[in-house]
Design an enzyme around this catalytic site. Structure first.
Site, PDB file in Angstrom:
ATOM      1  N   LEU A 161       7.085  28.932   8.998  1.00 25.85           N
ATOM      2  CA  LEU A 161       7.073  30.381   8.736  1.00 25.85           C
ATOM      3  C   LEU A 161       5.989  30.733   7.720  1.00 25.85           C
ATOM      4  O   LEU A 161       5.596  29.915   6.892  1.00 25.85           O
ATOM      5  CB  LEU A 161       8.440  30.866   8.255  1.00 25.85           C
ATOM      6  CG  LEU A 161       9.042  30.357   6.932  1.00 25.85           C
ATOM      7  CD1 LEU A 161       8.415  31.008   5.715  1.00 25.85           C
ATOM      8  CD2 LEU A 161      10.533  30.596   6.917  1.00 25.85           C
ATOM      9  N   GLU A 163       4.860  33.500   4.679  1.00 26.83           N
ATOM     10  CA  GLU A 163       5.410  34.509   3.784  1.00 26.83           C
ATOM     11  C   GLU A 163       4.909  35.874   4.248  1.00 26.83           C
ATOM     12  O   GLU A 163       3.807  36.010   4.772  1.00 26.83           O
ATOM     13  CB  GLU A 163       5.010  34.219   2.343  1.00 26.83           C
ATOM     14  CG  GLU A 163       5.767  33.015   1.809  1.00 26.83           C
ATOM     15  CD  GLU A 163       5.466  32.717   0.360  1.00 26.83           C
ATOM     16  OE1 GLU A 163       5.128  33.630  -0.407  1.00 26.83           O
ATOM     17  OE2 GLU A 163       5.566  31.526   0.000  1.00 26.83           O
ATOM     18  N   LYS A 217       3.452  18.934  10.253  1.00 28.05           N
ATOM     19  CA  LYS A 217       3.368  20.057   9.309  1.00 28.05           C
ATOM     20  C   LYS A 217       2.013  20.050   8.583  1.00 28.05           C
ATOM     21  O   LYS A 217       1.330  21.079   8.495  1.00 28.05           O
ATOM     22  CB  LYS A 217       4.523  19.949   8.302  1.00 28.05           C
ATOM     23  CG  LYS A 217       4.460  20.943   7.164  1.00 28.05           C
ATOM     24  CD  LYS A 217       4.651  22.366   7.646  1.00 28.05           C
ATOM     25  CE  LYS A 217       4.296  23.351   6.563  1.00 28.05           C
ATOM     26  NZ  LYS A 217       4.316  24.719   7.025  1.00 28.05           N
ATOM     27  N   PHE A 262      -6.813  33.628  12.305  1.00 30.52           N
ATOM     28  CA  PHE A 262      -7.265  32.796  11.179  1.00 30.52           C
ATOM     29  C   PHE A 262      -8.775  32.620  11.122  1.00 30.52           C
ATOM     30  O   PHE A 262      -9.294  31.629  10.621  1.00 30.52           O
ATOM     31  CB  PHE A 262      -6.518  31.446  11.155  1.00 30.52           C
ATOM     32  CG  PHE A 262      -5.157  31.615  10.532  1.00 30.52           C
ATOM     33  CD1 PHE A 262      -4.182  32.373  11.167  1.00 30.52           C
ATOM     34  CD2 PHE A 262      -4.856  31.079   9.292  1.00 30.52           C
ATOM     35  CE1 PHE A 262      -2.939  32.591  10.581  1.00 30.52           C
ATOM     36  CE2 PHE A 262      -3.616  31.288   8.701  1.00 30.52           C
ATOM     37  CZ  PHE A 262      -2.656  32.049   9.354  1.00 30.52           C
ATOM     38  N   LEU A 263      -9.499  33.632  11.646  1.00 27.79           N
ATOM     39  CA  LEU A 263     -10.957  33.668  11.475  1.00 27.79           C
ATOM     40  C   LEU A 263     -11.349  34.816  10.553  1.00 27.79           C
ATOM     41  O   LEU A 263     -12.519  35.209  10.526  1.00 27.79           O
ATOM     42  CB  LEU A 263     -11.650  33.830  12.827  1.00 27.79           C
ATOM     43  CG  LEU A 263     -11.701  32.589  13.722  1.00 27.79           C
ATOM     44  CD1 LEU A 263     -12.372  32.932  15.056  1.00 27.79           C
ATOM     45  CD2 LEU A 263     -12.434  31.428  13.045  1.00 27.79           C
ATOM     46  N   ASP A 264     -10.371  35.383   9.811  1.00 30.08           N
ATOM     47  CA  ASP A 264     -10.717  36.457   8.871  1.00 30.08           C
ATOM     48  C   ASP A 264     -11.367  35.838   7.641  1.00 30.08           C
ATOM     49  O   ASP A 264     -10.706  35.161   6.840  1.00 30.08           O
ATOM     50  CB  ASP A 264      -9.467  37.247   8.456  1.00 30.08           C
ATOM     51  CG  ASP A 264      -8.994  38.159   9.571  1.00 30.08           C
ATOM     52  OD1 ASP A 264      -9.795  38.458  10.482  1.00 30.08           O
ATOM     53  OD2 ASP A 264      -7.814  38.566   9.534  1.00 30.08           O
ATOM     54  N   CYS A 273       1.261  27.175  -0.091  1.00 32.35           N
ATOM     55  CA  CYS A 273       1.220  26.059   0.867  1.00 32.35           C
ATOM     56  C   CYS A 273      -0.155  25.455   1.115  1.00 32.35           C
ATOM     57  O   CYS A 273      -0.364  24.272   0.854  1.00 32.35           O
ATOM     58  CB  CYS A 273       1.838  26.511   2.181  1.00 32.35           C
ATOM     59  SG  CYS A 273       3.597  26.830   2.040  1.00 32.35           S
ATOM     60  N   ARG A 339       1.616  32.765  -6.155  1.00 25.05           N
ATOM     61  CA  ARG A 339       1.222  31.362  -6.328  1.00 25.05           C
ATOM     62  C   ARG A 339      -0.153  31.138  -5.694  1.00 25.05           C
ATOM     63  O   ARG A 339      -0.379  31.474  -4.545  1.00 25.05           O
ATOM     64  CB  ARG A 339       2.274  30.441  -5.698  1.00 25.05           C
ATOM     65  CG  ARG A 339       3.565  30.414  -6.493  1.00 25.05           C
ATOM     66  CD  ARG A 339       4.614  29.525  -5.852  1.00 25.05           C
ATOM     67  NE  ARG A 339       5.220  30.124  -4.681  1.00 25.05           N
ATOM     68  CZ  ARG A 339       6.239  29.571  -3.999  1.00 25.05           C
ATOM     69  NH1 ARG A 339       6.727  28.407  -4.381  1.00 25.05           N
ATOM     70  NH2 ARG A 339       6.754  30.177  -2.954  1.00 25.05           N
TER      71      ARG A 339
END
Ligand SMILES: NC(=O)c1ccc[n+]([C@@H]2O[C@H](COP(=O)([O-])OP(=O)(O)OC[C@H]3O[C@@H](n4cnc5c(N)ncnc54)[C@H](O)[C@@H]3O)[C@@H](O)[C@H]2O)c1
Ligand SMILES: O=c1ccn([C@@H]2O[C@H](COP(=O)(O)OP(=O)(O)O[C@H]3O[C@H](CO)[C@@H](O)[C@H](O)[C@H]3O)[C@@H](O)[C@H]2O)c(=O)[nH]1
Length: 435
Positions: A161, A163, A217, A262-264, A273, A339
């Site tokens: 997941l 956040e 993971k 996820f290309l930003d 994480c 974090r």
């Protein structure tokens, strides 16, 4: 089923509330009395979309009563299966710090000594390959005087997941990974997940061993972090050539082998994480004599982005003694989590330059105030911009995208955008980090 969840943070609270919603009876065990009281009052201890509603529905007054919280480990004795959702932070050298996991495992084992029936323990925390079977399982077995595989079953179920969308992600997973040391444990894990798999319209369920589950993971996070870093590497090249990386990324994403997610490009990855997990798997590789050059490069690109961001600011304004607005403090939108947020190196850089920092975030101000009590916090983005000589966009909250005449109130309208949030417009000097 009767479930217990040890650790009630971002993951523990989310999965406990979701499992309660799926029909299980769940007890959350945490050492933090404040968190426990909050849940038992029917409130969510963290900001996550949809979580407050689920906790209210299943814990506290007028609820189904399927969710409760406690500081007392003994209460897990009435459950069949325990998820361990404890933190796995990084040591100073980047390697995984298992001290909290080990302490929790030992306490769990000591508690289980009082139980005669078989119990199953599933590690949900992110741990390096081998941790579940080589470190945690023997600790629990020894403390509880249990025989592994016989009266103690051990499994590993990594969590994917994000956040900000934790509830939706957990309830609609791309995949469920069930790693187990033996078939009986895996069968129990399948029972736990059966209502979720049904409700989520049968996502793939990967049945595997604990070591592979642990590595899946890290591989997932390493790939995603590296994908962003590659976008940033390309974006930095784009910036030098006057090319818009966002247009390039849109075209790259049309290739089915690449995909747009996820290309930003921009300030890079922070959060609880990617930084620690990348560091932990690099350290685990190095411990075996492999230097993981790709992941080291991904980290290096990421570490450089805040400096490139501040360099862009320096091109336009000397902020010494000037008011500078920082928009966004959370490591990403939708969460109050700070974090490893990129806001920290940005604020540090501004303070080094002698700026008067005024920061805004819709939900993360209280968390940041503990870390930087000396800076000013504004109630709205508009208040932060008022009289500022520069505006630095750090987190891509939707509400920043619609800012418009608010920029007119700036003393000197220099906008440096780290997240492709603000449109170029008349009347402001605009710098995008990679476009
Ligand atoms: N945050 C995420 O989005 C995310 C997603 C996937 C996986 N993970 C992994 O899940 C694990 C937990 O992460 P998190 O973000 O939920 O952590 P967190 O810090 O938000 O929560 C951990 C909780 O454990 C409690 N705790 C500490 N010691 C305890 C003990 N001995 N007994 C009982 N409770 C104790 C703390 O009080 C805290 O509430 C980590 O391994 C993390 O890498 C996190
Ligand atoms: O194109 C992108 C996407 C993300 N980010 C940044 O990357 C970080 C992480 O974002 P995201 O992955 O959305 O949030 P997390 O909650 O950290 O989730 C990641 O880390 C979790 C903990 O391991 C995993 O469970 C999730 O699958 C994984 O996406 C944030 O700082 C984002 O701003 C970018 O810079 N560009």
């Amino acid at each position: 089923m009767q479930l217990s969840v040890v650790g009630s943070g971002y993951v523990g609270t989310t999965i406990a509330a979701c499992f309660a919603d799926l029909g299980h009876d769940v007890v959350n065990v945490d050492i933090d009395q404040g968190i426990v009281d909050t849940i038992n009052d029917g409130e969510a201890p963290i900001h996550e979309d949809g979580l407050a509603e689920l906790v209210a529905e299943h814990a506290g007054p007028d609820s189904t009563g399927r969710l409760r919280a406690t500081t007392d480990y003994e209460e897990l004795l009435d459950t069949d299966l325990t998820f361990l959702c404890l933190p796995t932070p990084a040591n100073d050298d980047g390697s995984i710090d298992l001290s909290i996991m080990k302490a929790g495992a030992e306490q769990l084992g000591e508690t289980l000594a009082e139980k005669d029936d078989r119990h199953n323990v599933v590690v949900k925390s992110t741990v390096v390959p081998g941790t579940t079977e080589d470190t945690l399982a023997p600790l629990i077995a020894e403390a509880g005087d249990k025989r592994l595989g016989d009266d103690l079953g051990v499994g590993m179920n990594p969590e994917f997941l994000r956040e900000g969308s934790a509830v939706a992600d957990f309830l609609n997973p791309d995949k469920v990974v069930l790693g187990a040391a033996d078939d009986r444990t895996r069968d129990r894990m399948k029972e736990v997940f059966a209502p979720l798999v049904e409700r989520a319209d049968e996502p793939p369920v990967v049945e595997t061993a604990t070591r592979e589950a642990e590595m899946m993971k890290y591989a997932n996070n390493a790939f995603l972090a590296s994908k962003i870093s590659l976008a940033n590497d390309l974006g930095n090249i784009c910036k030098e050539h006057g090319v818009d990386m966002y247009e390039v990324a849109d075209a790259m994403g049309l290739d089915g082998r690449i995909q747009r997610a996820f290309l930003d490009s921009g300030l890079g990855w922070g959060g609880s994480c990617f930084p620690k997990d990348t560091a932990a798997i690099i350290a685990a590789a190095e411990a075996k004599g492999y230097d993981a050059p790709m992941l080291n490069a991904a980290t290096e690109v990421n570490d450089r982005q805040p400096q490139r961001f501040l360099d862009l600011l320096d091109r336009h304004v000397d902020v010494d003694g000037r008011r500078v607005a920082v928009l966004g403090l959370a490591f990403k939108p939708g969460t109050d989590d700070i974090r490893n947020t990129r806001a920290v190196p940005v604020i540090e850089g501004l303070l080094e330059r002698g700026a008067d920092v005024v920061a805004h975030d819709p939900v993360a101000i209280e968390n940041m105030r503990d870390r930087y009590p000396e800076i000013e916090y504004a109630d709205s983005a508009s208040d932060a911009l008022n009289g500022a000589s520069a505006c630095l966009v750090v987190t891509d909250w939707d509400q920043y995208e619609v800012l418009d005449e608010e920029f007119d109130e700036m003393a000197d309208p220099v906008v440096v955008d780290g997240r492709h949030c603000i449109d170029r417009r008349e009347g402001i000097t605009y710098e995008g980090l990679t476009w």
